[in-house]
Design a protein around this motif. Structure first.
Motif, PDB file in Angstrom:
ATOM      1  N   ALA A   1       0.840  -1.070  -0.085  1.00 45.60           N
ATOM      2  CA  ALA A   1      -0.116   0.057   0.148  1.00 45.60           C
ATOM      3  C   ALA A   1       0.828   1.343   0.117  1.00 45.60           C
ATOM      4  CB  ALA A   1      -0.900   0.096   1.036  1.00 45.60           C
ATOM      5  N   GLY A   2       0.247   2.383  -0.701  1.00 43.71           N
ATOM      6  CA  GLY A   2       1.279   3.361  -0.744  1.00 43.71           C
ATOM      7  C   GLY A   2       2.169   3.627  -1.842  1.00 43.71           C
ATOM      8  N   PRO A   3       2.896   4.620  -1.801  1.00 40.71           N
ATOM      9  CA  PRO A   3       4.060   4.718  -2.911  1.00 40.71           C
ATOM     10  C   PRO A   3       5.000   3.883  -2.702  1.00 40.71           C
ATOM     11  CG  PRO A   3       4.365   6.460  -1.536  1.00 40.71           C
ATOM     12  CD  PRO A   3       2.839   5.717  -0.973  1.00 40.71           C
ATOM     13  N   ASP A   4       5.813   3.383  -3.725  1.00 34.85           N
ATOM     14  CA  ASP A   4       6.953   2.320  -3.720  1.00 34.85           C
ATOM     15  C   ASP A   4       7.901   2.878  -2.848  1.00 34.85           C
ATOM     16  OD1 ASP A   4       5.313   0.947  -5.472  1.00 34.85           O
ATOM     17  OD2 ASP A   4       6.640   1.135  -7.119  1.00 34.85           O
ATOM     18  N   TYR A   5       8.195   4.101  -2.932  1.00 38.33           N
ATOM     19  CA  TYR A   5       9.449   4.428  -2.023  1.00 38.33           C
ATOM     20  C   TYR A   5       9.126   4.442  -0.774  1.00 38.33           C
ATOM     21  CZ  TYR A   5       6.854   9.148  -2.397  1.00 38.33           C
ATOM     22  OH  TYR A   5       5.771   9.774  -2.386  1.00 38.33           O
ATOM     23  N   ALA A   6       8.056   4.327  -0.291  1.00 41.38           N
ATOM     24  CA  ALA A   6       7.631   4.104   1.269  1.00 41.38           C
ATOM     25  C   ALA A   6       8.098   2.984   1.606  1.00 41.38           C
ATOM     26  CB  ALA A   6       6.364   4.566   1.453  1.00 41.38           C
ATOM     27  N   ALA A   7       7.896   1.677   0.852  1.00 35.82           N
ATOM     28  CA  ALA A   7       7.873   0.424   1.308  1.00 35.82           C
ATOM     29  C   ALA A   7       8.969   0.099   2.221  1.00 35.82           C
ATOM     30  CB  ALA A   7       7.544  -0.500   0.348  1.00 35.82           C
ATOM     31  N   PRO A   8      10.178   0.402   1.829  1.00 30.86           N
ATOM     32  CA  PRO A   8      11.511  -0.029   2.672  1.00 30.86           C
ATOM     33  C   PRO A   8      11.748   0.900   3.826  1.00 30.86           C
ATOM     34  CG  PRO A   8      12.205   0.886   0.431  1.00 30.86           C
ATOM     35  CD  PRO A   8      10.712   0.880   0.540  1.00 30.86           C
ATOM     36  N   LEU A   9      11.158   1.968   4.103  1.00 27.49           N
ATOM     37  CA  LEU A   9      11.688   2.950   4.875  1.00 27.49           C
ATOM     38  C   LEU A   9      11.702   2.547   6.231  1.00 27.49           C
ATOM     39  CD1 LEU A   9      10.183   6.312   3.484  1.00 27.49           C
ATOM     40  CD2 LEU A   9      12.456   5.266   3.006  1.00 27.49           C
ATOM     41  N   ALA A  10      10.458   1.930   6.900  1.00 30.11           N
ATOM     42  CA  ALA A  10      10.613   1.305   8.263  1.00 30.11           C
ATOM     43  C   ALA A  10      11.588   0.417   8.613  1.00 30.11           C
ATOM     44  CB  ALA A  10       9.244   0.798   8.613  1.00 30.11           C
ATOM     45  N   ALA A  11      11.879  -0.492   7.644  1.00 28.55           N
ATOM     46  CA  ALA A  11      12.751  -1.782   7.732  1.00 28.55           C
ATOM     47  C   ALA A  11      14.377  -0.865   7.634  1.00 28.55           C
ATOM     48  CB  ALA A  11      12.803  -2.676   6.427  1.00 28.55           C
ATOM     49  N   THR A  12      14.436   0.117   6.959  1.00 28.62           N
ATOM     50  CA  THR A  12      15.699   0.719   7.181  1.00 28.62           C
ATOM     51  C   THR A  12      16.090   1.466   8.280  1.00 28.62           C
ATOM     52  OG1 THR A  12      15.559   0.918   4.554  1.00 28.62           O
ATOM     53  CG2 THR A  12      17.128   2.623   5.859  1.00 28.62           C
ATOM     54  N   TYR A  13      14.846   2.034   8.780  1.00 29.81           N
ATOM     55  CA  TYR A  13      14.896   2.907  10.100  1.00 29.81           C
ATOM     56  C   TYR A  13      15.441   2.007  11.298  1.00 29.81           C
ATOM     57  CZ  TYR A  13      13.023   5.185  14.282  1.00 29.81           C
ATOM     58  OH  TYR A  13      12.992   5.686  15.509  1.00 29.81           O
ATOM     59  N   CYS A  14      14.496   0.855  11.252  1.00 33.45           N
ATOM     60  CA  CYS A  14      14.877  -0.094  12.341  1.00 33.45           C
ATOM     61  C   CYS A  14      16.611  -0.610  12.160  1.00 33.45           C
ATOM     62  CB  CYS A  14      13.973  -1.231  12.205  1.00 33.45           C
ATOM     63  SG  CYS A  14      12.249  -1.030  12.694  1.00 33.45           S
ATOM     64  N   ASN A  15      16.707  -1.040  11.084  1.00 27.66           N
ATOM     65  CA  ASN A  15      18.260  -1.725  10.911  1.00 27.66           C
ATOM     66  C   ASN A  15      19.217  -0.482  11.193  1.00 27.66           C
ATOM     67  OD1 ASN A  15      20.674  -2.123   9.044  1.00 27.66           O
ATOM     68  ND2 ASN A  15      19.581  -3.994   9.166  1.00 27.66           N
ATOM     69  N   VAL A  16      19.037   0.686  11.200  1.00 29.20           N
ATOM     70  CA  VAL A  16      20.063   1.817  11.444  1.00 29.20           C
ATOM     71  C   VAL A  16      19.919   2.118  12.710  1.00 29.20           C
ATOM     72  CG1 VAL A  16      20.680   4.061  10.592  1.00 29.20           C
ATOM     73  CG2 VAL A  16      19.733   2.705   8.810  1.00 29.20           C
ATOM     74  N   ARG A  17      19.194   1.640  13.507  1.00 29.38           N
ATOM     75  CA  ARG A  17      19.258   1.988  15.117  1.00 29.38           C
ATOM     76  C   ARG A  17      20.638   1.357  15.426  1.00 29.38           C
ATOM     77  NH1 ARG A  17      17.229   5.921  15.458  1.00 29.38           N
ATOM     78  NH2 ARG A  17      17.111   6.027  12.952  1.00 29.38           N
ATOM     79  N   LYS A  18      21.081   0.382  14.816  1.00 29.27           N
ATOM     80  CA  LYS A  18      22.382  -0.480  15.451  1.00 29.27           C
ATOM     81  C   LYS A  18      23.771   0.601  15.283  1.00 29.27           C
ATOM     82  CE  LYS A  18      23.450  -2.583  11.088  1.00 29.27           C
ATOM     83  NZ  LYS A  18      23.048  -3.948  10.112  1.00 29.27           N
TER      84      LYS A  18
END
Length: 399
Positions: A360-377
């Motif tokens: 759902a939503g624009p394609d560019y939005a799809a990986p943003l949450a996963a990237t946000y979570c990964n970059v916490r490290k």
């Protein structure tokens, strides 16, 4: 100190750009630019292309098969490769264990291990952290008992990145449990991951990815000839390796690419009928990150200038690590903010396969949450930012 590129360095930049236009596979570049997951074969395919060009190991000296670049050429290459969408180099072989082998390994070890790292045929992983021995790495407990011409290794490593693909692992192990200080009695071993007794167990991270692992050693037999340097002197080699790891974390080129991606998203998203990038409050937050990134790049160039003059970088290396990782996190936060609710859900399969039709939503939005979570490290690994601040306070303020 002159931070401007010379005509020769500008010509080199043009050469790098042309090579990337001609040789970088576009399917890989699109995955990188859109924040999609890369596969193991993407990394190895790109490494083999670089090897064929003679650029497989930018930081290696010519005697070991590197191009013999100086620090400025390496900076130019890293920045241009990131902008073009090239994968970041998996560092464990090329940038971490290889320098240790070059500096402290025997000629036989150099001839045995370096070619496979350079041509992309052999994948390495790291065996440093343990449960209870992360930031305090010197308290590690994995044991290696010598029996004739072999060591018998028992213990556990954790937060092992991409070990599920690895052919070899470099490990810190305790060879003298009675040493008077924690840093003593540690040795540096190279271990074939196919050796009986090694078990790799996945750790699924909060973004749904299988990126890290636990690695268990149960009576693993390792030839003494696979030890780097002297027995019980491994802490010296470990500190050398950690210095190489820390200088690779700032990621100026990748952050510049992600800043461009953030701006592109903010031009598409709207607020009150206008592009979000025109909203004064949001624009100010973007400008703040951009200024910090410009300052980081200047600091990075200063460190490179010191290296080119054979001066060891001082506390600026810790500054690079702190600010570089904080900027990476800030960029992912602003992308999430820009897209709003569409950034929250993600489907791991879609991110890995690159098929976003069901999202759902624009394609560019799809990986943003996963990237946000990964970059916490990123503010934790390579020496936590709290530890880096202690280093800065000691070296600059004398505290």
């Amino acid at each position: 100190m002159d931070l401007n590129f010379t005509p020769a360095e500008l010509a080199f930049r043009d050469e790098v750009r042309q090579f990337l236009r001609d040789q970088l596979p576009q399917d890989i570049a699109q995955r990188v630019k859109n924040g999609l997951a890369l596969r193991a074969e993407d990394y190895t395919r790109w490494q083999k292309i670089l090897f064929q060009r003679g650029w497989g190991a930018p930081g290696w000296p010519k005697q070991f098969g590197g191009p013999g670049w100086g620090p400025v050429e390496m900076h130019i290459y890293d920045e241009e490769a990131a902008a073009a969408g090239a994968p970041r180099t998996i560092p464990f072989g090329l940038k971490m264990v290889a320098p240790v082998i070059m500096a402290f390994g025997s000629p036989a070890q150099q001839q045995r291990f370096l070619p496979g790292i350079l041509n992309g045929e052999v994948w390495w992983c790291q065996g440093y952290s343990e449960p209870g021995a992360g930031s305090d790495l010197a308290s590690l407990k994995t044991r290696a008992e010598r029996q004739g011409d072999h060591y018998i290794v028992n213990g556990q490593k954790t937060w092992n990145t991409l070990g599920q693909y690895a052919d070899w692992i470099f490990c810190l192990v305790r060879t003298d449990p009675n040493a008077p200080k924690q840093q003593q009695g540690i040795s540096f071993l190279l271990i074939d991951m196919k050796t009986p007794g090694i078990t790799v167990r996945p750790i699924i991270t909060m973004d749904g990815a299988h990126e890290v692992n636990e690695v268990w050693f149960e009576n693993v037999k390792v030839p003494v000839e696979n030890r780097i340097g002297e027995e019980n002197k491994g802490w010296t080699y470990a500190k050398f390796l950690l210095g190489h790891e820390r200088t690779n974390i700032a990621g100026v080129g990748a952050s510049k690419r992600e800043l461009g991606r953030l701006k592109a998203i903010a031009r598409k998203e709207t607020k009150n009928g206008r592009p979000l990038l025109e909203d004064p409050l949001f624009a100010a937050r973007v400008a703040q990150v951009e200024m910090e990134l410009m300052a980081l790049e200047i600091t990075n160039l200063r460190a490179l200038s010191a290296e080119s003059e054979k001066r060891a970088p001082g506390p600026e290396a810790s500054i690079l690590k702190i600010k570089g990782t904080e900027i990476q996190q800030a960029l992912t936060e602003l992308m999430m903010y820009a897209v709003g609710p569409y950034a929250l859900p993600f489907e791991r399969g879609s991110i890995e396969e690159g098929d976003l039709t069901s999202v759902a939503g624009p394609d560019y939005a799809a990986p943003l949450a996963a990237t946000y979570c990964n970059v916490r490290k990123v503010t934790i690994y390579g020496g936590s930012n709290e530890i880096q601040r202690n280093i800065i306070s000691q070296m600059i303020l004398g505290l």
